[in-house]
Design an enzyme around this catalytic site. Structure first.
Site, PDB file in Angstrom:
ATOM      1  CE  LYS A  88       7.158 -12.004  15.622  1.00 51.59           C
ATOM      2  NZ  LYS A  88       6.476 -12.012  14.267  1.00 51.59           N
TER       3      LYS A  88
ATOM      4  CG  HIS B  10       5.811 -19.643   1.613  1.00 50.62           C
ATOM      5  ND1 HIS B  10       6.233 -20.518   2.969  1.00 50.62           N
ATOM      6  CD2 HIS B  10       5.189 -18.679   2.467  1.00 50.62           C
ATOM      7  CE1 HIS B  10       5.785 -19.801   4.146  1.00 50.62           C
ATOM      8  NE2 HIS B  10       5.073 -18.793   3.711  1.00 50.62           N
TER       9      HIS B  10
ATOM     10  NE  ARG C  58      -1.987 -18.392   4.902  1.00 49.07           N
ATOM     11  CZ  ARG C  58      -1.100 -18.555   5.687  1.00 49.07           C
ATOM     12  NH1 ARG C  58      -0.659 -19.744   5.853  1.00 49.07           N
ATOM     13  NH2 ARG C  58      -0.863 -17.441   6.389  1.00 49.07           N
TER      14      ARG C  58
ATOM     15  CB  SER D 214       5.580 -21.727   8.527  1.00 50.18           C
ATOM     16  OG  SER D 214       5.689 -21.515   7.231  1.00 50.18           O
TER      17      SER D 214
HETATM   18  P1  ADP Z   1       4.669 -13.561   7.799  1.00 52.41           P
HETATM   19  O1  ADP Z   1       5.396 -14.018   9.132  1.00 52.41           O
HETATM   20  O2  ADP Z   1       5.216 -12.265   7.135  1.00 52.41           O
HETATM   21  O3  ADP Z   1       3.209 -13.904   7.658  1.00 52.41           O
HETATM   22  P2  ADP Z   1       4.744 -16.191   6.385  1.00 52.41           P
HETATM   23  O4  ADP Z   1       5.940 -16.974   6.076  1.00 52.41           O
HETATM   24  O5  ADP Z   1       3.891 -16.841   7.323  1.00 52.41           O
HETATM   25  O6  ADP Z   1       5.234 -14.853   6.973  1.00 52.41           O
HETATM   26  O7  ADP Z   1       4.168 -15.778   5.081  1.00 52.41           O
HETATM   27  C1  ADP Z   1       4.435 -14.806   4.098  1.00 52.41           C
HETATM   28  C2  ADP Z   1       3.532 -14.680   3.122  1.00 52.41           C
HETATM   29  O8  ADP Z   1       3.054 -16.063   2.518  1.00 52.41           O
HETATM   30  C3  ADP Z   1       1.972 -14.002   3.503  1.00 52.41           C
HETATM   31  O9  ADP Z   1       1.533 -13.134   2.631  1.00 52.41           O
HETATM   32  C4  ADP Z   1       1.245 -15.162   3.687  1.00 52.41           C
HETATM   33  O10 ADP Z   1      -0.290 -14.733   3.314  1.00 52.41           O
HETATM   34  C5  ADP Z   1       1.701 -16.244   2.371  1.00 52.41           C
HETATM   35  N1  ADP Z   1       1.334 -17.505   2.516  1.00 52.41           N
HETATM   36  C6  ADP Z   1       1.789 -18.583   3.554  1.00 52.41           C
HETATM   37  N2  ADP Z   1       1.262 -19.564   3.427  1.00 52.41           N
HETATM   38  C7  ADP Z   1       0.383 -19.488   2.294  1.00 52.41           C
HETATM   39  C8  ADP Z   1      -0.185 -20.446   1.245  1.00 52.41           C
HETATM   40  N3  ADP Z   1      -0.493 -21.830   1.862  1.00 52.41           N
HETATM   41  N4  ADP Z   1      -0.938 -20.120   0.171  1.00 52.41           N
HETATM   42  C9  ADP Z   1      -0.907 -18.818  -0.061  1.00 52.41           C
HETATM   43  N5  ADP Z   1      -0.118 -17.907   0.524  1.00 52.41           N
HETATM   44  C10 ADP Z   1       0.616 -18.309   1.744  1.00 52.41           C
END
Ligand code: ADP
Length: 163
Positions: free
Chosen positions: A41, A17, A90, A127
């Site tokens: 959720k 992130h 990703r 996460s």
């Molecule tokens: P959501 O529930 O909206 O997917 P996340 O917190 O899982 O929330 O992800 C938010 C954003 O961060 C998404 O666009 C996701 O693809 C991106 N993201 C999460 N982990 C990574 C990573 N390791 N590298 C690049 N982008 C990431």
């Protein structure tokens, strides 16, 4: 003024992130990082905890603003005069969902979604993986920014022990 929104669950925020936040902030005048609140959720961390982690992580990036929101991302963008959505990509697994969301959001409000490819060294981080690893008593130095590693690890262990 170019304004983008990076929305996410950030449960917890990871090195992946942070990489997207840093790179995204360098492309626009203002980057709003917003914690999406889904009352239906079950998240591991509260919105306040997520905001506190993100505050620590983004302290040195001057054009980042932190907020939280509930409801449709496009309504939030309209309210805050945001022109772009920022998302990280990703692997192929992200693509289908992100493609559908980007098209739906554009249909609703004409908003464009900007995608940044994940850093190859961070593309395996999610996460949910972080929550899983810490619950098995394994440290998170390769997954979390150093500034919040101890705090996140301890919180996950405490939650696990409480059952
Ligand atoms: P959501 O529930 O909206 O997917 P996340 O917190 O899982 O929330 O992800 C938010 C954003 O961060 C998404 O666009 C996701 O693809 C991106 N993201 C999460 N982990 C990574 C990573 N390791 N590298 C690049 N982008 C990431």
């Amino acid at each position: 003024m170019k304004k983008a929104l990076f929305p996410g669950s950030f449960d917890p925020p990871s090195l992946g992130h942070l990489d997207i936040i840093r790179r995204g902030a360098s492309l626009v005048d203002e980057l709003i990082v917003a914690v999406a609140v889904h009352p239906d959720k079950q998240a591991l961390f509260s919105t306040e905890q997520k905001m506190s982690f993100l505050t620590t992580l983004t302290r040195e990036i001057p054009n980042v603003t932190l907020l939280s929101f509930e409801g449709l991302v496009v309504d939030f963008c309209r309210e805050h005069h945001i022109q772009f959505l920022l998302r990280g990509l990703r692997a192929f697994s992200d693509f289908e969902y992100e493609f559908r969301m980007a098209l739906a959001n554009r249909k609703l409000t004409q908003i464009e979604t900007l995608f940044l490819m994940a850093d190859p060294n961070l593309a395996h981080i999610s996460s949910s993986l972080i929550r899983d690893i810490a619950s098995h008593d394994c440290r998170l130095h390769d997954f979390l920014p150093a500034a919040i590693e101890e705090q996140v690890y301890t919180a996950i262990r405490r939650k696990k022990n409480r059952g």
